[in-house]
Design a protein around this motif. Structure first.
Motif, PDB file in Angstrom:
ATOM      1  N   PRO A   1       0.756  -1.301  -0.004  1.00 53.39           N
ATOM      2  CA  PRO A   1       0.025  -0.220  -0.172  1.00 53.39           C
ATOM      3  C   PRO A   1       0.896   1.245  -0.049  1.00 53.39           C
ATOM      4  O   PRO A   1       1.727   1.219   0.679  1.00 53.39           O
ATOM      5  N   SER A   2       0.445   2.182  -0.889  1.00 57.33           N
ATOM      6  CA  SER A   2       1.154   3.469  -0.873  1.00 57.33           C
ATOM      7  C   SER A   2       0.633   4.353   0.325  1.00 57.33           C
ATOM      8  O   SER A   2      -0.625   4.443   0.419  1.00 57.33           O
ATOM      9  N   HIS A   3       1.637   4.916   0.931  1.00 56.47           N
ATOM     10  CA  HIS A   3       1.159   5.837   2.136  1.00 56.47           C
ATOM     11  C   HIS A   3       1.502   7.178   1.816  1.00 56.47           C
ATOM     12  O   HIS A   3       1.477   8.200   2.582  1.00 56.47           O
TER      13      HIS A   3
ATOM     14  N   ASP B   1      -2.406  12.029  -1.001  1.00 58.84           N
ATOM     15  CA  ASP B   1      -2.932  12.814  -1.979  1.00 58.84           C
ATOM     16  C   ASP B   1      -4.101  14.142  -1.734  1.00 58.84           C
ATOM     17  O   ASP B   1      -4.122  14.830  -2.577  1.00 58.84           O
TER      18      ASP B   1
ATOM     19  N   ASP C   1      -8.248   8.342  -3.393  1.00 53.63           N
ATOM     20  CA  ASP C   1      -6.826   8.044  -3.254  1.00 53.63           C
ATOM     21  C   ASP C   1      -6.668   8.426  -1.565  1.00 53.63           C
ATOM     22  O   ASP C   1      -7.824   8.393  -0.701  1.00 53.63           O
ATOM     23  N   ASN C   2      -5.420   8.330  -1.225  1.00 55.52           N
ATOM     24  CA  ASN C   2      -5.164   8.489   0.251  1.00 55.52           C
ATOM     25  C   ASN C   2      -5.723   9.978   0.832  1.00 55.52           C
ATOM     26  O   ASN C   2      -5.595  10.797   0.176  1.00 55.52           O
TER      27      ASN C   2
ATOM     28  N   SER D   1     -13.043   6.383   1.655  1.00 52.91           N
ATOM     29  CA  SER D   1     -11.953   6.376   0.776  1.00 52.91           C
ATOM     30  C   SER D   1     -11.533   5.091   0.301  1.00 52.91           C
ATOM     31  O   SER D   1     -11.707   3.977   1.015  1.00 52.91           O
ATOM     32  N   GLN D   2     -11.058   5.016  -1.034  1.00 50.27           N
ATOM     33  CA  GLN D   2     -10.623   3.672  -1.610  1.00 50.27           C
ATOM     34  C   GLN D   2      -9.237   3.687  -1.036  1.00 50.27           C
ATOM     35  O   GLN D   2      -8.398   2.621  -1.524  1.00 50.27           O
ATOM     36  N   GLY D   3      -8.446   4.603  -0.723  1.00 46.27           N
ATOM     37  CA  GLY D   3      -6.916   4.431  -0.325  1.00 46.27           C
ATOM     38  C   GLY D   3      -6.974   4.389   1.351  1.00 46.27           C
ATOM     39  O   GLY D   3      -7.846   3.901   1.882  1.00 46.27           O
ATOM     40  N   CYS D   4      -5.800   4.836   1.744  1.00 48.07           N
ATOM     41  CA  CYS D   4      -5.541   4.897   3.203  1.00 48.07           C
ATOM     42  C   CYS D   4      -5.975   6.277   3.865  1.00 48.07           C
ATOM     43  O   CYS D   4      -5.590   7.190   3.377  1.00 48.07           O
TER      44      CYS D   4
ATOM     45  N   ARG E   1      -9.856   1.555   2.793  1.00 47.52           N
ATOM     46  CA  ARG E   1      -9.113   0.283   2.537  1.00 47.52           C
ATOM     47  C   ARG E   1      -8.086  -0.018   3.854  1.00 47.52           C
ATOM     48  O   ARG E   1      -8.009  -1.016   4.342  1.00 47.52           O
TER      49      ARG E   1
END
Length: 137
Positions: free
Chosen positions: A8-10, A13, A30-31, A44-47, A63
């Motif tokens: 996972p990208s931290h 965004d 995104d995050n 959110s679809q991200g972190c 996520r």
């Protein structure tokens, strides 16, 4: 050539910075990082990261969620919820993986579900085993 990134990208965004106060419904692909105050709901679809000095009075669905500040509300994390040593979570949690570091606080109920557990219970062939108790002597 495409690069496959399985971790996972931290990266951040979207940022709600220190001194900011936002109220409403926030949806992002995104995050997201909150270092100010947020009141409302977050999807959110991200972190989603709640920074050390942040306060979120919010229901959060993402996520992955990292709590370093304070959350007052329920959290659903598709993958993992991490409560850091400075994190305080007041609400219920549903996550695939739950990590509470020493010093972190969870005041609420937690439910951990694996993604494969989405099948209907009637489809399961496993029967629960009875608890075995040693005889008192």
């Amino acid at each position: 050539m495409k690069k496959k990134n399985k971790r996972p990208s931290h990266r951040t965004d979207t940022l709600i910075g220190p001194g900011s106060e936002v109220e409403g419904v926030l949806q992002c692909e995104d995050n997201l990082r909150i270092d100010g105050r947020f009141n409302g709901s977050i999807e959110s679809q991200g972190c989603v990261t709640i920074g050390e000095n942040a306060v979120a009075r919010s229901s959060i669905s993402a996520r992955e969620v990292i709590v370093a500040g304070k959350i007052y509300g329920d959290v659903t994390a598709e993958n993992k919820l991490t409560i850091t040593p400075t994190g305080q979570m007041y609400g219920d949690v549903c996550a695939n993986s739950l990590v509470i570091m020493e010093g972190g606080l969870l005041h609420g109920a937690s439910v951990m579900e694996h993604q494969a557990a989405n099948a209907a219970p009637s489809e399961s062939t496993e029967t629960p085993l009875p608890l075995q108790r040693p005889e008192a002597g």
